[in-house]
Structures are given as structure tokens and as C-alpha cells.
Design a protein around this motif. Structure first.
Motif, PDB file in Angstrom:
ATOM      1  N   ARG A   1      42.488  28.265  41.264  1.00 42.39           N
ATOM      2  CA  ARG A   1      41.326  27.517  41.894  1.00 42.39           C
ATOM      3  C   ARG A   1      41.614  26.131  41.979  1.00 42.39           C
ATOM      4  O   ARG A   1      42.261  25.496  41.001  1.00 42.39           O
ATOM      5  CB  ARG A   1      40.147  27.922  41.232  1.00 42.39           C
TER       6      ARG A   1
ATOM      7  N   ARG B   1      47.466  32.166  51.224  1.00 40.69           N
ATOM      8  CA  ARG B   1      46.446  33.002  50.649  1.00 40.69           C
ATOM      9  C   ARG B   1      46.463  34.339  51.042  1.00 40.69           C
ATOM     10  O   ARG B   1      46.103  35.312  50.378  1.00 40.69           O
ATOM     11  CB  ARG B   1      45.167  32.163  50.453  1.00 40.69           C
TER      12      ARG B   1
ATOM     13  N   GLN C   1      49.427  36.128  49.524  1.00 39.08           N
ATOM     14  CA  GLN C   1      49.128  36.486  48.373  1.00 39.08           C
ATOM     15  C   GLN C   1      48.172  37.665  48.222  1.00 39.08           C
ATOM     16  O   GLN C   1      48.330  38.442  47.458  1.00 39.08           O
ATOM     17  CB  GLN C   1      48.459  35.430  47.554  1.00 39.08           C
TER      18      GLN C   1
ATOM     19  N   THR D   1      35.710  30.611  44.101  1.00 39.33           N
ATOM     20  CA  THR D   1      36.474  29.457  44.850  1.00 39.33           C
ATOM     21  C   THR D   1      35.279  28.795  45.342  1.00 39.33           C
ATOM     22  O   THR D   1      35.511  27.308  44.903  1.00 39.33           O
ATOM     23  CB  THR D   1      36.734  30.410  46.300  1.00 39.33           C
TER      24      THR D   1
ATOM     25  N   ALA E   1      43.463  34.532  40.891  1.00 37.58           N
ATOM     26  CA  ALA E   1      43.473  33.327  41.796  1.00 37.58           C
ATOM     27  C   ALA E   1      43.581  32.117  41.213  1.00 37.58           C
ATOM     28  O   ALA E   1      42.931  31.861  40.249  1.00 37.58           O
ATOM     29  CB  ALA E   1      42.642  33.436  42.828  1.00 37.58           C
TER      30      ALA E   1
ATOM     31  N   CYS F   1      35.352  36.047  45.415  1.00 34.82           N
ATOM     32  CA  CYS F   1      35.960  35.168  46.011  1.00 34.82           C
ATOM     33  C   CYS F   1      34.772  33.909  45.871  1.00 34.82           C
ATOM     34  O   CYS F   1      35.467  32.633  45.798  1.00 34.82           O
ATOM     35  CB  CYS F   1      36.330  35.368  47.572  1.00 34.82           C
TER      36      CYS F   1
ATOM     37  N   SER G   1      55.003  32.792  47.699  1.00 37.89           N
ATOM     38  CA  SER G   1      53.545  32.274  48.439  1.00 37.89           C
ATOM     39  C   SER G   1      52.836  31.254  47.333  1.00 37.89           C
ATOM     40  O   SER G   1      52.499  30.216  47.517  1.00 37.89           O
ATOM     41  CB  SER G   1      52.378  33.357  48.593  1.00 37.89           C
ATOM     42  N   SER G   2      52.905  31.709  46.131  1.00 42.38           N
ATOM     43  CA  SER G   2      52.277  30.717  44.964  1.00 42.38           C
ATOM     44  C   SER G   2      52.982  29.367  44.992  1.00 42.38           C
ATOM     45  O   SER G   2      52.346  28.181  45.055  1.00 42.38           O
ATOM     46  CB  SER G   2      52.096  31.409  43.787  1.00 42.38           C
TER      47      SER G   2
ATOM     48  N   LEU H   1      47.511  26.736  54.035  1.00 40.23           N
ATOM     49  CA  LEU H   1      47.073  27.047  52.809  1.00 40.23           C
ATOM     50  C   LEU H   1      46.482  28.700  53.082  1.00 40.23           C
ATOM     51  O   LEU H   1      46.469  29.432  52.245  1.00 40.23           O
ATOM     52  CB  LEU H   1      45.989  26.214  52.269  1.00 40.23           C
ATOM     53  N   VAL H   2      45.685  28.724  54.071  1.00 44.39           N
ATOM     54  CA  VAL H   2      44.868  29.843  54.265  1.00 44.39           C
ATOM     55  C   VAL H   2      45.985  31.029  54.740  1.00 44.39           C
ATOM     56  O   VAL H   2      45.903  32.386  54.171  1.00 44.39           O
ATOM     57  CB  VAL H   2      44.031  29.792  55.569  1.00 44.39           C
TER      58      VAL H   2
ATOM     59  N   ILE I   1      52.526  27.161  47.819  1.00 50.70           N
ATOM     60  CA  ILE I   1      51.095  26.587  47.776  1.00 50.70           C
ATOM     61  C   ILE I   1      51.163  25.139  46.972  1.00 50.70           C
ATOM     62  O   ILE I   1      50.686  24.285  47.284  1.00 50.70           O
ATOM     63  CB  ILE I   1      50.014  27.544  47.290  1.00 50.70           C
TER      64      ILE I   1
ATOM     65  N   ARG J   1      41.407  40.778  41.519  1.00 53.53           N
ATOM     66  CA  ARG J   1      42.180  39.672  41.801  1.00 53.53           C
ATOM     67  C   ARG J   1      42.446  38.632  40.903  1.00 53.53           C
ATOM     68  O   ARG J   1      41.384  38.539  40.019  1.00 53.53           O
ATOM     69  CB  ARG J   1      41.119  39.021  43.104  1.00 53.53           C
TER      70      ARG J   1
END
Length: 222
Positions: A219, A43, A46, A183, A217, A179, A18-19, A39-40, A22, A215
């Protein structure tokens, strides 16, 4: 019974794939609405992988650890997430410092995601050599000898739906705050307040210890 090792191999590959995807996503100018939709979706993948990884690896490590030191091993493992977030912020801060705003927006933000290739290769190499835990082997042996059929893992949702909902809701607030912090805050600081990318990621790096550690992530300012 699937086993801790097999589940963790699946979550690792899912997170890594997944990474990487992206990092290879087309831009909105090229693919239109398909780009943010993918993208959604990635994510979400992920997040799904992280859910299995975070709990599964705790079980694996604690069950492998000596009985007298399980708390220590579990505590050391818990530092992995905040450390990963710190290294992610350091990487983004470094990229933002040495790249122009245009280069960072066009391809620089992809670098941390594409670095997932290395992590995936190393992770698979290590996990292929991990044995199942003694506790799992014992449960597997008992299940084979028992005449009572084993319940599926998702049976807990049917039996205790109220408890499951309470657990989800109790975690939702902290997860949601995290998040928003990592984000939306990036977009707000760069777009609304006009901060440079390097300053924005530096601020996130400083505030990292106070953020939710469940988490990790990547960004981007877009």
C-alpha cells in the motif's frame, strides 16, 4: 496437462515481475495518465497471479502431504497470507518511521515492491526443485491411456455458468471490503484525517487479523 508445478512457476514469475515493475513505475509528473494506467494494469496482473497461486499451492501441498496429515499441512499453508500481510505492514511502518514524508512519497513506498526481486529469485530456486504431485502423475497416466479426450479447464464456465457467477459474487463482498480497508483507508487516514504514515500503517498492522486474508498487497499513501 500443464501440471501444478508449471502453473505455480508461471504465477510466481507473473507476481514477481508485476511487483518489480510497480516499484519502477514513473510518476504522474513524468508520464502523465500512462503512470496510473500502468499501475492499474499491473495490479490486475498481481490479482490474476494471486488467484492461481492461492489455489494452486494448496493443491500442490495437500497432494504431496501424507494422507493422514493433509488437513494439518493445508492449515499451516493458510497462515501464509496473513503472515505476508503482517510483514508487509511492518516493512511499511518501519520505512514510514525512518523516512521523511517527502522521501516516503517519492521513493520509500517503492522499496517493498522492489524487494520482490529477492522473493522471485528464492521462489524460482525452490520451485524448480519441486516435483509434480503423485496425484497429478496418476491423472496424467490415466489421461494418456484413455481414449476419451480430456476437457479443458475452462469448460466449467460453459457447463456451469450460474455456479461460477454465484461463487464470484459470494467472494466479491469480502474481497471488496479488504480492498477498501487496505487501500482507501490509507489515503483517508493520511489525506483527510492527517495521520502520519507510520501511525496509519501501524493501525493497519493492528487491524490485520480482522482483515480478509485472501490477498496480500503493498500500500502507498498516494
Amino acid at each position: 496437462m500443464i501440471g501444478r508445478r508449471n502453473v505455480l512457476m508461471f504465477t510466481l514469475v507473473l507476481m514477481g515481475a508485476s511487483s518489480i515493475l510497480i516499484g519502477l513505475l514513473p510518476t504522474y509528473a513524468v508520464a502523465g495518465i500512462i503512470a496510473p494506467t500502468l499501475l492499474v494494469f499491473l495490479r490486475f496482473m498481481q490479482g490474476f497471479a494471486l488467484g492461481g497461486e492461492a489455489t494452486g499451492v494448496q493443491v500442490l501441498v495437500v497432494e504431496h502431504a501424507p494422507t493422514a496429515h493433509r488437513g494439518l499441512y493445508g492449515g499451516i499453508l493458510a497462515t501464509g497470507s496473513p503472515l505476508a500481510q503482517t510483514f508487509a505492514s511492518l516493512t511499511l511502518t518501519g520505512l514510514a518511521m525512518f523516512l521523511s514524508k517527502e522521501d516516503f512519497a517519492s521513493w520509500g513506498w517503492r522499496v517493498p515492491f522492489l524487494m520482490g526481486v529477492l522473493l522471485l529469485v528464492v521462489g524460482v530456486f525452490i520451485r524448480r526443485r519441486i516435483e509434480e504431485t503423485p496425484a497429478f502423475k496418476e491423472n496424467q497416466k490415466k489421461a494418456a491411456e484413455s481414449a476419451v479426450p480430456q476437457e479443458r479447464a475452462l469448460a466449467v464456465i460453459a457447463k456451469k455458468p450460474g455456479t461460477v457467477i454465484k461463487l464470484v459474487l459470494s467472494w466479491a463482498a469480502s474481497a471488496g471490503l479488504f480492498c477498501v480497508s487496505v487501500t482507501y483507508a490509507v489515503n483517508y487516514l493520511t489525506k483527510e484525517l492527517g495521520y502520519d504514515n507510520s501511525i496509519t500503517f501501524g493501525l493497519l498492522l493492528i487491524g490485520q487479523p480482522g482483515l480478509h486474508p485472501g490477498r496480500s498487497a503493498g500500500r502507498t499513501p498516494e
